[in-house]
Design a protein around this motif. Structure first.
Motif, PDB file in Angstrom:
ATOM      1  N   PRO A 331       1.991 -12.752  -2.161  1.00 54.30           N
ATOM      2  CA  PRO A 331       2.606 -11.785  -1.274  1.00 54.30           C
ATOM      3  C   PRO A 331       3.160 -10.747  -1.994  1.00 54.30           C
ATOM      4  N   VAL A 332       3.425 -10.843  -3.414  1.00 53.40           N
ATOM      5  CA  VAL A 332       4.045  -9.592  -4.029  1.00 53.40           C
ATOM      6  C   VAL A 332       3.144  -8.291  -4.127  1.00 53.40           C
ATOM      7  N   THR A 333       1.881  -8.650  -4.041  1.00 53.61           N
ATOM      8  CA  THR A 333       0.957  -7.490  -4.025  1.00 53.61           C
ATOM      9  C   THR A 333       1.254  -6.347  -3.177  1.00 53.61           C
ATOM     10  N   ASN A 334       1.525  -6.325  -2.136  1.00 57.64           N
ATOM     11  CA  ASN A 334       1.727  -5.139  -1.135  1.00 57.64           C
ATOM     12  C   ASN A 334       3.096  -4.383  -1.572  1.00 57.64           C
ATOM     13  N   LEU A 335       3.900  -5.347  -1.976  1.00 64.25           N
ATOM     14  CA  LEU A 335       5.297  -4.684  -2.315  1.00 64.25           C
ATOM     15  C   LEU A 335       5.022  -3.938  -3.542  1.00 64.25           C
ATOM     16  N   ALA A 336       4.047  -4.408  -4.676  1.00 70.06           N
ATOM     17  CA  ALA A 336       3.949  -3.771  -6.029  1.00 70.06           C
ATOM     18  C   ALA A 336       3.382  -2.645  -5.570  1.00 70.06           C
ATOM     19  N   SER A 337       2.375  -2.511  -4.609  1.00 70.38           N
ATOM     20  CA  SER A 337       1.602  -1.115  -4.313  1.00 70.38           C
ATOM     21  C   SER A 337       2.668  -0.079  -3.883  1.00 70.38           C
ATOM     22  N   ALA A 338       3.453  -0.406  -2.957  1.00 70.36           N
ATOM     23  CA  ALA A 338       4.455   0.489  -2.333  1.00 70.36           C
ATOM     24  C   ALA A 338       5.223   1.112  -3.568  1.00 70.36           C
ATOM     25  N   VAL A 339       5.936   0.140  -4.280  1.00 74.03           N
ATOM     26  CA  VAL A 339       6.618   0.570  -5.506  1.00 74.03           C
ATOM     27  C   VAL A 339       5.822   1.557  -6.392  1.00 74.03           C
ATOM     28  N   SER A 340       4.652   1.309  -6.566  1.00 75.49           N
ATOM     29  CA  SER A 340       3.803   2.233  -7.605  1.00 75.49           C
ATOM     30  C   SER A 340       3.582   3.553  -6.841  1.00 75.49           C
ATOM     31  N   ARG A 341       3.472   3.617  -5.598  1.00 73.11           N
ATOM     32  CA  ARG A 341       3.347   4.991  -4.913  1.00 73.11           C
ATOM     33  C   ARG A 341       4.664   5.819  -4.939  1.00 73.11           C
ATOM     34  N   MET A 342       5.834   5.089  -4.639  1.00 76.30           N
ATOM     35  CA  MET A 342       7.095   5.592  -5.033  1.00 76.30           C
ATOM     36  C   MET A 342       7.285   5.930  -6.275  1.00 76.30           C
ATOM     37  N   ARG A 343       6.992   5.285  -7.330  1.00 73.99           N
ATOM     38  CA  ARG A 343       7.241   5.694  -8.602  1.00 73.99           C
ATOM     39  C   ARG A 343       6.295   7.030  -8.963  1.00 73.99           C
ATOM     40  N   ALA A 344       5.118   7.252  -8.187  1.00 78.01           N
ATOM     41  CA  ALA A 344       4.427   8.419  -8.232  1.00 78.01           C
ATOM     42  C   ALA A 344       4.795   9.664  -7.570  1.00 78.01           C
ATOM     43  N   GLY A 345       6.305   9.412  -6.811  1.00 81.40           N
ATOM     44  CA  GLY A 345       6.763  10.357  -6.042  1.00 81.40           C
ATOM     45  C   GLY A 345       6.835  10.278  -4.791  1.00 81.40           C
ATOM     46  N   ASP A 346       6.091   9.475  -4.249  1.00 83.27           N
ATOM     47  CA  ASP A 346       6.244   9.367  -2.746  1.00 83.27           C
ATOM     48  C   ASP A 346       7.533   8.602  -2.209  1.00 83.27           C
ATOM     49  N   LEU A 347       8.593   9.142  -2.087  1.00 79.32           N
ATOM     50  CA  LEU A 347       9.801   8.579  -1.781  1.00 79.32           C
ATOM     51  C   LEU A 347       9.831   7.922  -0.383  1.00 79.32           C
ATOM     52  N   SER A 348       8.820   8.283   0.457  1.00 75.87           N
ATOM     53  CA  SER A 348       8.784   7.568   1.861  1.00 75.87           C
ATOM     54  C   SER A 348       7.995   6.364   1.767  1.00 75.87           C
ATOM     55  N   ALA A 349       7.522   5.993   0.752  1.00 75.60           N
ATOM     56  CA  ALA A 349       6.430   4.894   0.550  1.00 75.60           C
ATOM     57  C   ALA A 349       7.032   3.555   1.237  1.00 75.60           C
ATOM     58  N   GLN A 350       5.847   2.829   2.219  1.00 69.88           N
ATOM     59  CA  GLN A 350       6.303   1.667   2.672  1.00 69.88           C
ATOM     60  C   GLN A 350       5.522   0.422   2.318  1.00 69.88           C
ATOM     61  N   ALA A 351       5.989  -0.651   2.214  1.00 68.82           N
ATOM     62  CA  ALA A 351       5.244  -1.881   2.106  1.00 68.82           C
ATOM     63  C   ALA A 351       4.568  -2.300   3.235  1.00 68.82           C
ATOM     64  N   GLU A 352       3.209  -2.311   3.343  1.00 75.19           N
ATOM     65  CA  GLU A 352       2.672  -2.322   4.528  1.00 75.19           C
ATOM     66  C   GLU A 352       2.201  -4.083   4.829  1.00 75.19           C
ATOM     67  N   ASN A 353       1.813  -4.290   6.158  1.00 78.10           N
ATOM     68  CA  ASN A 353       1.339  -5.708   6.498  1.00 78.10           C
ATOM     69  C   ASN A 353       2.378  -6.822   5.863  1.00 78.10           C
ATOM     70  N   ILE A 354       3.667  -6.750   6.132  1.00 76.41           N
ATOM     71  CA  ILE A 354       4.762  -7.593   5.954  1.00 76.41           C
ATOM     72  C   ILE A 354       4.705  -8.635   6.868  1.00 76.41           C
ATOM     73  N   SER A 355       4.383  -9.760   6.768  1.00 76.67           N
ATOM     74  CA  SER A 355       4.724 -10.746   7.893  1.00 76.67           C
ATOM     75  C   SER A 355       5.404 -12.232   7.399  1.00 76.67           C
ATOM     76  N   ASN A 356       5.637 -12.326   6.227  1.00 79.91           N
ATOM     77  CA  ASN A 356       6.336 -13.424   5.413  1.00 79.91           C
ATOM     78  C   ASN A 356       7.635 -13.537   6.033  1.00 79.91           C
ATOM     79  N   ARG A 357       8.118 -14.795   6.514  1.00 78.70           N
ATOM     80  CA  ARG A 357       9.448 -14.974   6.814  1.00 78.70           C
ATOM     81  C   ARG A 357      10.143 -15.483   5.819  1.00 78.70           C
ATOM     82  N   ASP A 358      10.187 -15.232   4.403  1.00 74.36           N
ATOM     83  CA  ASP A 358      10.861 -15.738   3.515  1.00 74.36           C
ATOM     84  C   ASP A 358      11.719 -14.810   2.563  1.00 74.36           C
ATOM     85  N   GLU A 359      12.024 -15.092   1.597  1.00 78.53           N
ATOM     86  CA  GLU A 359      12.930 -14.072   0.633  1.00 78.53           C
ATOM     87  C   GLU A 359      12.032 -12.902   0.405  1.00 78.53           C
TER      88      GLU A 359
END
Length: 636
Positions: A331-359
């Motif tokens: 489950p961490v993969t999508n979040l890591a991808s969004a963080v990478s885009r934000m690090r590259a300068g895309d401050l509007s980056a979003q973590a996609e396809n998040i369906s987990n109901r946990d922490e």
């Protein structure tokens, strides 16, 4: 190189846990070592303290005796020589440790004022009292340690131990000054025999090789090996054994403070712990040593057991981390991808396809909310920054315009050398409410200084309006009182903000030095006479301008002789006060001007403003304006 998250978890959790275990082990070792050291130190220090206290009791008793007889010599300044000898014998008999006693006088201060120096000295040898005057036997004691240790500081003191020059033996001298009419008259000294003190140490239960006594300078003054006494010092031992830990104890011995260290070589040839205990009466230090093996053996056994337990626990934790990391990595993969885009300068980056109901799902959704709010904050900050820069730019332009309204050229009237004139305006904020002005009307000089109530932009605007009205009225040729009366009528009419202005307006004839002055609620000026005297000049001729309708103002007629000056200022000078300081007031302002009364107008203005800035510690609380008008005498 890409590392799977489960391995990162092993590194990021396992390594800290390992370090934590090591920290626990080290901490446990330190605690156990500390506890063992404390127990050892308490036992050894108790033993050393008991012996040190025995030293103290005997040395303190000798101190009390010497202090008492020094006080007697001070109260009885006219003792005869025979009486002095009787007192010396009494002191010598009062304590078995006292090997010799003397009373030494300052030059020409003894029982016989004709003697430069004299020092009757008495000691006991083979049961017989011996007496000699060491001051009369070509022995100049004035620079000897046993004399200067009490004379120079004017209080009792101990010397370093030494072998006695009169009779053999390890001695230490305690000296006490006595006075006459507030000046040192002499010193009473006792020589203590240290051999009996040393002989009490083995009787106290301390091993022969385990103790030593050091003087404040580091000299060995007590040790079972008598060949070391006064022949070896701490510095010698440091060179002989080259032990860094022993070297650290050097400062404790010099300061007579408790200390301990693991050392090798002295006094034991194997590793041992040396404990230092001060002997308070003299500032000496007693050291007692205990072998390390007897202190640390239980500690090492406890640490080995602890390390075995912690090692087994660490293996269990690392296996658990590996299993949990494998489950959480997907489950961490999508979040890591969004963080990478934000690090590259895309401050509007979003973590996609998040369906987990946990922490982890909450973390990703929180990340998305954060990036949304961040973008909004960036946009809002850009708008606020642009607006603030626009306002600040307008204020800077306003200050430039305001400064341009004030006269800038000095000397102001080069065609009138009899006019000495200079002024300074220092704003407390970006724009000021103070202002000054001067100009010629029909051959007469109009001088104006004013202070608008308040600060900042409102005061600056009211200042500009007031200046324009006053300048226009002055150009009609009206007298100062008429100008203030007419200006008040105009300002009151449209003054909805409740602002007002205090001012002084002068109409000055530069040829004759005569002037007319109207004062609208403003601090009185100071007049500097030709002899440099400074005094307040005139009183207020009416109230403030712009507040109360239908007011009239009077005027004061005055005259400036050649060389005389008028100093005009605003309340930024008289009401100046730094943190915790009183306001200068009229008296303080007068005192400020007096040392600078001989300066020309420019120097005087700068001196006043500089002093106020310094007095307020650089935190200017109000606008400061100073104007100096001087009736100059043309040169040539």
């Amino acid at each position: 190189m890409r590392i799977p998250i489960r391995w990162k978890l092993l590194l990021f959790i396992g390594v800290p846990v390992l370090l934590a275990y090591l920290a626990v082990g080290v901490t446990e070792f330190i605690v156990l070592r500390r506890d063992a050291m404390q127990i050892m130190q308490k036992e050894v220090q108790l033993l050393a303290q008991l012996q040190a206290e025995a030293f103290n009791m005997q040395l303190s008793e000798a101190q009390k005796i010497t202090n008492a007889y020094a006080a007697f010599f001070q109260k009885q300044p006219d003792l005869e020589l025979d009486e002095i000898h009787d007192l010396l014998r009494t002191i010598l008999d009062s304590d078995d440790l006292i090997a010799g006693v003397a009373v030494a006088y300052e030059p020409f201060q003894s029982y016989d004022p004709s003697l430069r120096i004299t020092a009757p000295y008495m000691w006991l040898q083979d049961g017989e009292y011996k007496l000699k005057d060491i001051g009369l036997e070509a022995y100049d004691y004035l620079d000897r340690e046993w004399y200067t240790v009490a004379r120079d500081p004017g209080r009792p003191g101990w010397t370093e131990p030494y072998y006695g020059p009169v009779f053999e033996g390890l001695l230490c001298t305690y000296s006490v000054p006595f006075f006459r009419d507030g000046r040192i008259r002499g010193v009473v000294t006792i020589d203590l025999d240290l051999v009996p003190l040393q002989e009490t140490i083995p009787d106290a239960g301390i091993d022969d090789e385990a103790f030593a006594v050091f003087s404040r300078s580091g000299a060995i003054i007590s040790h079972p090996d008598e060949s070391l006494i006064l022949t070896k010092t701490v510095d010698d031992l440091i060179k002989d054994y080259d032990d860094p830990q022993f070297k650290k104890l050097r400062q404790n011995i010099a300061d007579a403070t408790p200390g301990s260290a693991r050392v090798t070589g002295f006094p034991m040839p194997y590793p041992h712990w040396m404990v230092l205990t001060p002997i308070q009466a003299t500032g000496w230090t007693m050291s007692v040593s205990v072998p390390e093996s007897s202190v640390m053996a239980p500690v090492y056994m406890r640490i080995r057991s602890l390390m075995m337990i912690l090692g087994g626990g660490l293996v269990v934790i690392l296996v658990a981390i590996f299993v949990v990391g494998s489950i959480l990595s997907r489950p961490v993969t999508n979040l890591a991808s969004a963080v990478s885009r934000m690090r590259a300068g895309d401050l509007s980056a979003q973590a996609e396809n998040i369906s987990n109901r946990d922490e982890l799902g909450d973390l990703a959704r929180g990340f998305n909310d954060m990036t949304t709010q961040l973008q909004k904050q960036i946009d809002q900050l850009a708008l606020e920054t642009a607006a603030r820069e626009a306002v600040e730019s307008e204020i800077r332009v306003g200050r430039k315009i305001q400064v341009s309204l004030l006269p800038q050229d000095f000397p102001a009237f080069p065609q009138h050398p009899e006019i000495g004139l200079y002024a300074i305006n220092s704003a407390a904020k970006e724009v000021a409410g103070d202002f000054f002005d001067f100009f010629m009307v029909n051959g007469k000089l109009i001088v104006l200084i004013a202070d608008v109530s308040g600060k900042g932009v409102p005061a600056a605007l009211f200042m500009a309006v007031s200046r324009t009205i006053l300048r226009n009225l002055a150009n009609t040729g009206a007298t100062p009182d008429e100008i203030l009366t007419a200006a008040n009528t105009l300002l009151v009419a449209d003054n909805n903000a409740g602002l007002f202005v205090t001012l002084i307006l002068l109409q000055y004839d530069p040829k004759s030095g005569h002037f007319s002055m109207a004062n609208g609620g403003h601090p009185p000026p100071f007049k500097i006479t030709t002899d440099g005297a400074v005094e307040p000049y005139g009183e207020s001729t009416g109230t403030v301008i712009g507040m109360i309708p239908d007011q009239k103002w009077g005027k004061i007629e005055g005259h400036l002789k050649p060389g005389e000056s008028l100093v005009l200022y605003t309340d930024g000078v008289s009401e100046a006060g730094g943190k915790g300081k009183q306001m200068l007031g009229i008296d303080g302002t007068q005192a400020l001007i007096e040392p600078h009364s001989s300066e020309d107008p420019e120097q005087l203005c700068n001196s006043i403003v500089s002093y106020v800035h310094e007095y307020e510690d650089g935190n200017q609380g109000d606008d400061i304006t100073v104007l100096v008008l001087k009736h100059d005498t043309p040169s040539g």
